[in-house]
Design an enzyme around this catalytic site. Structure first.
Site, PDB file in Angstrom:
ATOM      1  N   LYS A  20      -3.842  13.523  -0.449  1.00 20.17           N
ATOM      2  CA  LYS A  20      -3.329  12.694  -1.547  1.00 20.17           C
ATOM      3  C   LYS A  20      -3.702  13.323  -2.893  1.00 20.17           C
ATOM      4  CE  LYS A  20      -3.337   8.504   1.240  1.00 20.17           C
ATOM      5  NZ  LYS A  20      -3.996   7.261   1.664  1.00 20.17           N
ATOM      6  N   GLN A  37      -9.124   3.886   0.371  1.00 20.84           N
ATOM      7  CA  GLN A  37      -8.711   4.392   1.676  1.00 20.84           C
ATOM      8  C   GLN A  37      -9.172   3.450   2.788  1.00 20.84           C
ATOM      9  OE1 GLN A  37      -6.624   6.884   2.132  1.00 20.84           O
ATOM     10  NE2 GLN A  37      -6.694   6.814   4.349  1.00 20.84           N
ATOM     11  N   ASP A  88      -0.799   0.828  -3.102  1.00 18.15           N
ATOM     12  CA  ASP A  88      -0.604   0.736  -1.651  1.00 18.15           C
ATOM     13  C   ASP A  88       0.367  -0.371  -1.279  1.00 18.15           C
ATOM     14  OD1 ASP A  88      -1.946   2.580   0.044  1.00 18.15           O
ATOM     15  OD2 ASP A  88      -3.884   1.741  -0.556  1.00 18.15           O
TER      16      ASP A  88
HETATM   17  N1  GUN Z   1      -5.157   4.420   5.857  1.00 23.38           N
HETATM   18  C1  GUN Z   1      -4.095   4.783   6.621  1.00 23.38           C
HETATM   19  N2  GUN Z   1      -2.948   4.681   5.903  1.00 23.38           N
HETATM   20  C2  GUN Z   1      -3.299   4.243   4.679  1.00 23.38           C
HETATM   21  C3  GUN Z   1      -2.564   3.938   3.495  1.00 23.38           C
HETATM   22  O1  GUN Z   1      -1.325   4.039   3.435  1.00 23.38           O
HETATM   23  N3  GUN Z   1      -3.307   3.511   2.434  1.00 23.38           N
HETATM   24  C4  GUN Z   1      -4.654   3.370   2.481  1.00 23.38           C
HETATM   25  N4  GUN Z   1      -5.296   2.930   1.385  1.00 23.38           N
HETATM   26  N5  GUN Z   1      -5.356   3.640   3.566  1.00 23.38           N
HETATM   27  C5  GUN Z   1      -4.686   4.082   4.657  1.00 23.38           C
END
Ligand code: GUN
Length: 296
Positions: free
Chosen positions: A53, A97, A120
């Site tokens: 990311k 996350q 998100d």
């Molecule tokens: N863990 C797995 N997929 C995601 C996501 O799309 N966002 C976040 N914050 N954590 C994740």
């Protein structure tokens, strides 16, 4: 039949270049875009996701701020970090996350994020807007990434039977909501199956579009797939490969078997994964734009 591969890496690259242009355009007006990524603990998979990311932020001109917190962090400590980012006017988007370590109350953390910074699309307000079909605002990253793939490959779900395997808040539920929505790249008849569904194959064998998001390596076998179906694999599982003698990534779909039945299929890696990040970048830009418009 051997299926056509759906190239998520290429579609994500196209979306990222559009986002980069939009971010640069906003920057010309004096508004930078900043995404804060909070990682609690040192879970290896989460570290990889966060690294990807942050790297993509750099590629599209988004300023990233990585906040690393120890695995022993309490809910209160994570809430304090979120509050500091909420109050920081230079931060447009905030992502924590998932999953955090078990002692951290994730629900409380999600609800603490300013909904205007919730890139998100996890917060109640944004999930509600998604469910009622509002077009503005944030999009759930992985499910919207799947919709973008369908759109790119001219796969119209209208009138088709879409079966979603999995009912998580991150993928299964919003995926079902988007596919059943009135509108473009939607209008499907949707079935959601999950760990408590007896005889899952009964449903998957009838799917025109099959989305696997159950988090179990190679769960979808060839005999569970209808001839000519579109198979979308959201799973990212780390398994030990006897032949290679090391760990490798695999999806929720048994690719070798299903590629022979499907008309189109996503690989893992290189399918849905890059799309999730591409939509996250779009959301970070949206956050910056909305905040800029609110101020001016
Ligand atoms: N863990 C797995 N997929 C995601 C996501 O799309 N966002 C976040 N914050 N954590 C994740």
């Amino acid at each position: 039949m051997s299926a056509t591969l759906i190239d998520g890496k290429a579609v994500a690259a196209k979306l990222n270049s559009e986002t980069a242009k939009a971010v640069a355009e906003l920057a010309k007006q004096g508004k930078t875009t900043t995404l804060a990524v909070v990682l609690v603990g040192d879970e290896p998979a989460s570290q990889v996701y966060v690294r990807n990311k942050i790297r993509t932020c750099g590629e599209v001109g988004i300023i990233s701020r990585e906040v690393r917190m120890p695995a022993t962090s309490t809910t209160e400590e994570v809430l304090a970090a979120v509050k500091a980012l909420n109050d920081d006017d230079s931060v447009d988007g905030i992502l924590v996350q998932s999953p955090p370590p078990p002692q951290v109350d994730e629900e409380k953390v999600i609800e603490a994020i300013d909904p205007d910074k919730d890139v998100d699309c996890f917060a109640e307000r944004n999930v509600g807007r998604l469910l009622i079909g509002q077009k503005e605002g944030f999009r759930p990253c992985t499910p919207w990434g799947v919709i973008e793939l369908l759109k790119h490959y001219n796969i119209d779900p209208a009138g088709k039977h879409a079966v979603v395997i999995g009912r998580s808040n991150i993928v299964g539920k919003p995926m079902a909501a988007l596919l059943m929505q009135k509108g473009a790249t939607a209008n499907a008849t949707v079935t959601v199956v999950h760990s408590r569904t007896p005889d899952i194959s009964r449903y998957t064998r009838d799917a025109d579009i099959l989305v696997a998001a159950i988090g179990k390596a190679n769960f979808v076998r060839g005999e569970m797939v209808k001839e000519g179906a579109v198979v979308i694999d959201v799973g990212i599982n780390r398994i030990f490969d006897e032949k290679l003698g090391k760990n490798r990534l695999t999806g929720d779909v048994n690719f070798e078997e299903c590629v022979e039945k499907a008309s189109m299929i996503t690989p893992v890696p290189g399918g849905v994964g890059p799309m999730t990040i591409a939509v996250l970048m779009q959301n970070a830009y949206t956050a910056a734009k909305l905040r800029f418009e609110k101020k001016n």
